[in-house]
Design an enzyme around this catalytic site. Structure first.
Site, PDB file in Angstrom:
ATOM      1  N   HIS A 176       0.924  -1.109  -0.174  1.00  8.90           N
ATOM      2  CA  HIS A 176       0.112  -0.132   0.022  1.00  8.90           C
ATOM      3  C   HIS A 176       0.853   1.213   0.050  1.00  8.90           C
ATOM      4  O   HIS A 176       0.908   2.117  -0.889  1.00  8.90           O
ATOM      5  CB  HIS A 176      -1.071   0.001   1.310  1.00  8.90           C
ATOM      6  N   GLU A 177       1.861   1.174   0.880  1.00 11.06           N
ATOM      7  CA  GLU A 177       2.815   2.368   0.866  1.00 11.06           C
ATOM      8  C   GLU A 177       3.369   2.639  -0.427  1.00 11.06           C
ATOM      9  O   GLU A 177       3.814   3.889  -0.923  1.00 11.06           O
ATOM     10  CB  GLU A 177       3.631   2.480   2.264  1.00 11.06           C
ATOM     11  N   HIS A 186      -5.815   7.210  -2.207  1.00  9.37           N
ATOM     12  CA  HIS A 186      -6.943   5.954  -1.827  1.00  9.37           C
ATOM     13  C   HIS A 186      -8.223   6.222  -2.774  1.00  9.37           C
ATOM     14  O   HIS A 186      -8.504   7.147  -3.432  1.00  9.37           O
ATOM     15  CB  HIS A 186      -7.382   6.441  -0.663  1.00  9.37           C
TER      16      HIS A 186
HETATM   17 ZN   LIG Z   1      -2.615   5.136   2.305  1.00 13.16          ZN
END
Ligand SMILES: [Zn+2]
Length: 281
Positions: A176-177, A186
């Protein structure tokens, strides 16, 4: 009379026990959130919210703060330009997008392996490749700062990705990062998100309203992705255990992803970085 008093005492005791169960949940978060988590359908973002929850404010240091919970934004002019339009990493003549990285020597062997797994998640079926930094001027510097966060897109020069141990050490969290570092915000920040989800404002912590803002995103002609690793979970920033984001039309759709990128996440990378021939994988 004595019996009435006894009943009152017992019922008061039961109320106190019940209140304690509610107020002093063994882990962070309201009970609804915890129960949801125990069902095993937590998302990468749920883990990030927990890891970043104890930052007194969203400020990392004097000139950098966190937007949407885990996107680092400097107060300088350059980062604002980057937030409005994605800053991509350059593509090599061999068709790959090489992202140089440096990793803090503080990480253990197991942690180093997990970070590499998070990278492999992104490399699989895309043209992105993470390579150890040698001569490259632009690179990501993976360090143990406070919490899990990343800058958005390629900023030029050294840019930090914070993966604090152990709270950020889930493969989904790591991927995700890195997706933020590639330039993705997002999923529920999409400008058209209100067609697909309902944000339940009364259930959100008031001081976290800003984490639910919309942005003028380039959606790359891809459908809204409920199952994106970049999507908030249904209980993100819930103040009372009630849902904060609900899919429109169907209650059965699961939001977010725990471990790996969705099919559409891969398509996003391939479209943004024009990975030739990989678009329909
Ligand atoms: Zn995030």
């Amino acid at each position: 009379m004595e019996r009435i008093i006894l009943i009152c005492v017992v019922s008061t005791c039961l109320s106190v026990v019940h209140a304690q169960k509610f107020l002093f949940s063994s882990r962070w978060g309201p009970r609804g959130y915890k129960e949801h988590e125990e069902r095993g359908d937590g998302t990468a973002m749920d883990e990030i919210i927990k890891a970043n929850a104890f930052q007194g404010s969203q400020v990392i240091d004097g000139s950098t703060n966190l937007r949407e919970g885990d996107i680092a934004v400097s107060t300088g002019r350059r980062s604002k330009v980057c937030f409005a339009r994605t800053c991509v990493w350059p593509k090599s003549v061999d068709g790959h997008v090489y992202i140089a990285y440096k990793m803090s020597p503080e990480y253990s062997e197991i942690e180093t392996k997990m970070i590499k797994k998070g990278m492999e998640n992104i490399e699989k079926d895309t043209c992105v490749r993470f390579v150890p930094q040698t001569h490259q001027r632009d690179y990501i510097d993976i360090q143990q700062k406070s919490g899990c966060w990343s800058y958005l897109g390629a900023r030029g020069g050294r840019q930090t990705v914070s993966l604090e141990s152990p709270s950020c050490f889930g493969i989904g969290v790591i991927s995700h990062e890195f997706m933020h570092a590639l330039g993705f915000v997002h999923e529920q920040s999409r400008v058209d998100r209100d067609k697909y989800v309902t944000v339940m404002w009364p259930n959100i912590w008031r001081d976290r309203f800003r984490n639910f803002e919309k942005f003028k995103t380039d959606n790359l002609n891809l459908p809204y992705d409920y199952g994106s690793i970049m999507h908030f979970g249904m209980y993100a920033y819930s103040q009372d255990g009630k849902p904060t984001i609900v899919p429109k039309n169907s209650k059965d759709i699961k939001l977010g992803q725990a471990l790996s990128l969705s099919h559409i996440d891969k398509l996003k990378i391939n479209r943004l970085y024009k990975c030739g021939g990989k678009d329909d994988n």
